[in-house]
Structures are given as C-alpha cells and as structure tokens.
Scaffold this active site. Structure first.
Site, PDB file in Angstrom:
ATOM      1  N   LYS A 114      12.984 -25.681  55.933  1.00  0.00           N
ATOM      2  CA  LYS A 114      13.022 -24.899  57.180  1.00  0.00           C
ATOM      3  C   LYS A 114      14.334 -24.153  57.319  1.00  0.00           C
ATOM      4  O   LYS A 114      14.358 -23.017  57.773  1.00  0.00           O
ATOM      5  CB  LYS A 114      12.793 -25.812  58.388  1.00  0.00           C
ATOM      6  CG  LYS A 114      11.344 -26.240  58.506  1.00  0.00           C
ATOM      7  CD  LYS A 114      11.080 -26.996  59.794  1.00  0.00           C
ATOM      8  CE  LYS A 114       9.641 -27.503  59.816  1.00  0.00           C
ATOM      9  NZ  LYS A 114       9.359 -28.431  60.896  1.00  0.00           N
ATOM     10  N   LYS A 197       0.380 -26.114  51.455  1.00  0.00           N
ATOM     11  CA  LYS A 197      -0.272 -26.925  52.496  1.00  0.00           C
ATOM     12  C   LYS A 197      -0.607 -26.063  53.713  1.00  0.00           C
ATOM     13  O   LYS A 197       0.117 -25.113  54.035  1.00  0.00           O
ATOM     14  CB  LYS A 197       0.607 -28.122  52.872  1.00  0.00           C
ATOM     15  CG  LYS A 197       1.606 -27.849  53.915  1.00  0.00           C
ATOM     16  CD  LYS A 197       2.308 -29.076  54.456  1.00  0.00           C
ATOM     17  CE  LYS A 197       3.377 -28.518  55.391  1.00  0.00           C
ATOM     18  NZ  LYS A 197       4.259 -29.426  55.993  1.00  0.00           N
ATOM     19  N   LYS A 200       1.236 -24.953  60.434  1.00  0.00           N
ATOM     20  CA  LYS A 200       1.317 -24.166  61.668  1.00  0.00           C
ATOM     21  C   LYS A 200       2.309 -23.020  61.507  1.00  0.00           C
ATOM     22  O   LYS A 200       2.252 -22.039  62.220  1.00  0.00           O
ATOM     23  CB  LYS A 200       1.783 -25.048  62.827  1.00  0.00           C
ATOM     24  CG  LYS A 200       0.800 -26.143  63.184  1.00  0.00           C
ATOM     25  CD  LYS A 200       1.348 -27.038  64.299  1.00  0.00           C
ATOM     26  CE  LYS A 200       0.929 -28.472  64.075  1.00  0.00           C
ATOM     27  NZ  LYS A 200       1.356 -29.418  65.073  1.00  0.00           N
TER      28      LYS A 200
HETATM   29  P1  TYM Z   1       3.365 -32.439  62.578  1.00  0.00           P
HETATM   30  O1  TYM Z   1       3.249 -32.193  64.043  1.00  0.00           O
HETATM   31  O2  TYM Z   1       3.858 -31.333  61.724  1.00  0.00           O
HETATM   32  O3  TYM Z   1       1.968 -32.885  61.982  1.00  0.00           O
HETATM   33  C1  TYM Z   1       1.174 -33.915  62.538  1.00  0.00           C
HETATM   34  C2  TYM Z   1       0.506 -34.703  61.437  1.00  0.00           C
HETATM   35  O4  TYM Z   1      -0.320 -33.850  60.616  1.00  0.00           O
HETATM   36  C3  TYM Z   1      -0.017 -34.063  59.241  1.00  0.00           C
HETATM   37  N1  TYM Z   1      -0.252 -32.800  58.506  1.00  0.00           N
HETATM   38  C4  TYM Z   1      -1.040 -32.670  57.431  1.00  0.00           C
HETATM   39  N2  TYM Z   1      -1.783 -33.561  56.761  1.00  0.00           N
HETATM   40  C5  TYM Z   1      -2.500 -33.093  55.692  1.00  0.00           C
HETATM   41  N3  TYM Z   1      -2.508 -31.788  55.302  1.00  0.00           N
HETATM   42  C6  TYM Z   1      -1.768 -30.869  55.963  1.00  0.00           C
HETATM   43  N4  TYM Z   1      -1.794 -29.598  55.583  1.00  0.00           N
HETATM   44  C7  TYM Z   1      -0.991 -31.297  57.083  1.00  0.00           C
HETATM   45  N5  TYM Z   1      -0.160 -30.654  57.936  1.00  0.00           N
HETATM   46  C8  TYM Z   1       0.285 -31.588  58.805  1.00  0.00           C
HETATM   47  C9  TYM Z   1       1.447 -34.460  59.219  1.00  0.00           C
HETATM   48  O5  TYM Z   1       1.782 -35.141  58.038  1.00  0.00           O
HETATM   49  C10 TYM Z   1       1.525 -35.332  60.465  1.00  0.00           C
HETATM   50  O6  TYM Z   1       1.128 -36.653  60.166  1.00  0.00           O
HETATM   51  N6  TYM Z   1       7.607 -35.052  62.194  1.00  0.00           N
HETATM   52  C11 TYM Z   1       6.206 -35.133  62.570  1.00  0.00           C
HETATM   53  C12 TYM Z   1       6.005 -35.574  64.006  1.00  0.00           C
HETATM   54  C13 TYM Z   1       6.571 -36.909  64.373  1.00  0.00           C
HETATM   55  C14 TYM Z   1       6.106 -38.182  63.958  1.00  0.00           C
HETATM   56  C15 TYM Z   1       6.901 -39.116  64.651  1.00  0.00           C
HETATM   57  C16 TYM Z   1       5.096 -38.584  63.081  1.00  0.00           C
HETATM   58  C17 TYM Z   1       7.602 -37.123  65.239  1.00  0.00           C
HETATM   59  N7  TYM Z   1       7.781 -38.431  65.408  1.00  0.00           N
HETATM   60  C18 TYM Z   1       6.706 -40.497  64.462  1.00  0.00           C
HETATM   61  C19 TYM Z   1       4.933 -39.976  62.895  1.00  0.00           C
HETATM   62  C20 TYM Z   1       5.733 -40.893  63.588  1.00  0.00           C
HETATM   63  C21 TYM Z   1       5.595 -33.764  62.425  1.00  0.00           C
HETATM   64  O7  TYM Z   1       6.264 -32.767  62.498  1.00  0.00           O
HETATM   65  O8  TYM Z   1       4.236 -33.755  62.317  1.00  0.00           O
END
Ligand code: TYM
Length: 331
Positions: A114, A197, A200
């Site tokens: 990022k 992947k 968003k």
């Molecule tokens: P975030 O909001 O980007 O994504 C949420 C969840 O979706 C999964 N994901 C995917 N899985 C498969 N293929 C894809 N293309 C794909 N894109 C996204 C992510 O792996 C995630 O599980 N840092 C985290 C948010 C967070 C969090 C936490 C997660 C904050 N605190 C505590 C677990 C525990 C994030 O940005 O996810």
C-alpha cells in the site's frame, strides 16, 4: 465442554463487500457461528487509514453490519459489533506498539504494497501500525481461531508473535490463536486479471463482483471476464487462471465438486460456462442485496443490535485489558 472461540473483522471502506470477502472469509463466519463462541467486528478504526467523508464512513459502517446480517450472521448466535464502540481495542494496541519492533512492522507486505502504491508522502502512520491494532482486536477476545483469507495470514502470524512475546515477558495472559484459512477459497481472483486477488482497491471494478451489484451488472462482469487460451473448461491454476477462478466460484456456491463441474461442462464453450457461473452467483447475491436494503430501512434496529453487541464484546475485552494492564505494571 465449552465452545471454541473465534474472532474476525472486516473494514467498512466501501458500500459493498465483494465476492472475495464472502468466499474467503464471511462464509466461514456464518458457518462457525453455529458451533463456536463467535465475535465479529466491523473495523471502522482501521478504515480511517483511508481518508473517507465522515457521513459516508458512518453509512458504510451500518451498511457493513446490514450485509453481515443479510449473509446469515445471527446476532443471537454471535456477537456482532463495531470496533470503535469498544475502546479497549485502542488501549491494548498502544501496549502492543511498545513491544513490536519497528523492523518487524516494516516487514508487513500489505503495508509495503500500500505504501509503495500511494508513495511515502501520502501514507499515514496509522497504515503502519494497522496490524498492531489488528493484533489487539484479536487478542482481547482470546480466540482459538481467526477465519480470514490468505492476505491476512501474515497479520495473524504477527498477532501470534506479539501474544507469545507478551506472555513470556510479563505473564501468560493471551491465548495463541490460529488462522483459519480455507485453502481453495483463500484467494479469489479479479475477473479481469485472474492472477491478482479480487480487491476493493482495484483500479477498475469491472473484475470485482460486489455483493450489492444488480443482477445485470453481475451478469455483465461475468460475461466480460477474462478467460484463457484453448476451449476446455478445466481446472489448471497456472495455465488457465481465469477458468480456474470461475470454477472455484461456481463450486463454492453450488456445492458441486470441481471434477463434477468439469464433466458437466465438457464440450461446452466458455460463453455457456460464464453464464452458468453468473447464474449461480446471482441466485446467491440477489436475496443478500434485498435483505440488506430491508435492514437499512430500519437503522434504529441495526443500531440496537450493534449496541447489544458492543456491550457483550466490552465485557470480554475489558477483562483481558485489565489483566494485561496489571501484568505490565500499570497501576
Ligand atoms: P478486509 O476488510 O480487507 O477483508 C475482509 C476479509 O476478506 C478476506 N479477503 C479475501 N479472501 C479471499 N479472496 C480475496 N480476494 C479476498 N479479499 C479479501 C480477507 O482476507 C479478510 O479475511 N485487516 C483486515 C481486517 C481486520 C481483521 C481484524 C481481520 C482488522 N482486524 C481482526 C481479522 C481479525 C482486513 O483488512 O480485511
């Protein structure tokens, strides 16, 4: 025997979640609420690392909660809450920042990606400390499992390291959680660039299937998805990443195995196959979209659900925080 605990989170950075979020993580959240003590949070503080209009952030936080309920989370079976409603997350994060090495945090690949994309002058310190707040999100609830997609594996590893460090330095306070990653669904790819992947933050949304897309938009995105050379509908991630991604999506939603799908579509063209995948996806997403809209029509009820969730989450979080503060000598 008491139930195993899970915790996970998702950012409210956009109006709609996408199919990668759903298949990689959210579908597991729904399944796991049945026989786990489950805590799920909308991580609005993490979303502040991307500049957003305040009104929009507020709306997206509610929309996120609505979508989570619409996909099947039941607030009577799990604890659904908003991160900023539980101040213990920030309070523990500071402690963890003080036991995390600068070099260690600098090695997080999401931060590197990022910051490289935006340039060092345009990123904020929050983006750098982001995984440490995530460690606090997780460890406050003493979970056994953290259901996430592959891109979060490194953050869960860091969380485990921080927990182990704290435990050996001060006192055994934290349970060491395991990432729960379903290999075949851990990385759903972009329909226009099937080696990247689904994300968003993609530069174009043409290859990103949003849960709240209209059926017409979904169909169009599948029809124009990038496929591979040749004609066969066969799973081969190296030679046929486009078709393999579509097979993974179909299989996850229809419950049919990849081998069965290969036989079902043997001799058929890419066009027919793409239309069939779109049909399965639309059948899943249409009711989610409808239910999300219904829930958004009653924001007071949504707020009530989230306020109950925050209360339940706070009880667990404050117990852990108190133990951690005491262990490090905060009077
Ligand atoms: P975030 O909001 O980007 O994504 C949420 C969840 O979706 C999964 N994901 C995917 N899985 C498969 N293929 C894809 N293309 C794909 N894109 C996204 C992510 O792996 C995630 O599980 N840092 C985290 C948010 C967070 C969090 C936490 C997660 C904050 N605190 C505590 C677990 C525990 C994030 O940005 O996810």
């Amino acid at each position: 025997m008491s139930k195993k605990r899970v915790l996970s989170g998702i950012q409210p950075t956009h109006d709609s979640f996408h199919l990668g979020n759903y298949l990689g993580a959210l579908k597991q959240w729904v399944d796991m609420q049945e026989n786990h003590d489950a805590f799920y949070c909308v991580v609005d503080l993490h979303a502040l690392t991307v500049e957003t209009d305040p009104k929009l952030l507020k709306k997206r936080t509610l929309l996120s909660a609505a979508q989570l309920i619409a996909i099947g989370l039941d607030p009577n079976k799990c604890t659904l809450f908003v991160q900023s409603h539980v101040p213990a997350h920030n309070q523990l994060a500071w402690v963890f920042e003080c036991i995390t090495g600068f070099g260690e945090a600098s090695r997080m690949t999401q931060f590197k990606d990022k910051s490289q994309k935006s340039g060092a002058d345009r990123i904020n310190v929050g983006l750098f400390t982001y995984p440490i707040l995530q460690a606090a999100d997780i460890l406050l609830y003493q979970p056994d499992f953290v259901p996430v997609g592959e891109d979060q594996r490194q953050h869960v590893e860091l969380t485990r390291d921080i927990a182990q460090r704290f435990n050996s330095k001060y006192k055994e306070i934290f349970n060491i959680p395991k990432p729960e990653i379903i290999k075949s669904l851990a990385k759903i790819n972009d329909l226009q660039d099937p080696t990247a992947k689904m994300s968003k933050s993609a530069s174009s949304m043409a290859g990103v299937i949003e849960l709240l897309d209209t059926p017409e938009a979904t169909l169009k995105k599948f029809k124009s998805s990038v496929t591979d050379n040749g004609k066969e509908i066969k799973f081969d991630e190296k030679l046929k990443p486009g078709i393999s991604n579509l097979l993974t999506i179909h299989s996850a939603l229809s419950g049919k195995s990849i081998t069965d799908l290969e036989s079902e579509f043997s001799g058929k063209g890419y066009g027919d196959f793409k239309a069939a995948v779109a049909e399965v996806v639309i059948a899943k997403l249409e009711p989610i979209s409808k239910r999300t809209n219904e829930l958004m029509d009653d924001p007071a009820e949504l707020s009530r659900v989230l306020s109950n969730g925050a209360q339940k989450a706070s009880e667990v979080a404050s117990t852990t925080l108190k133990a951690a503060y005491s262990a490090i000598g905060l009077a």
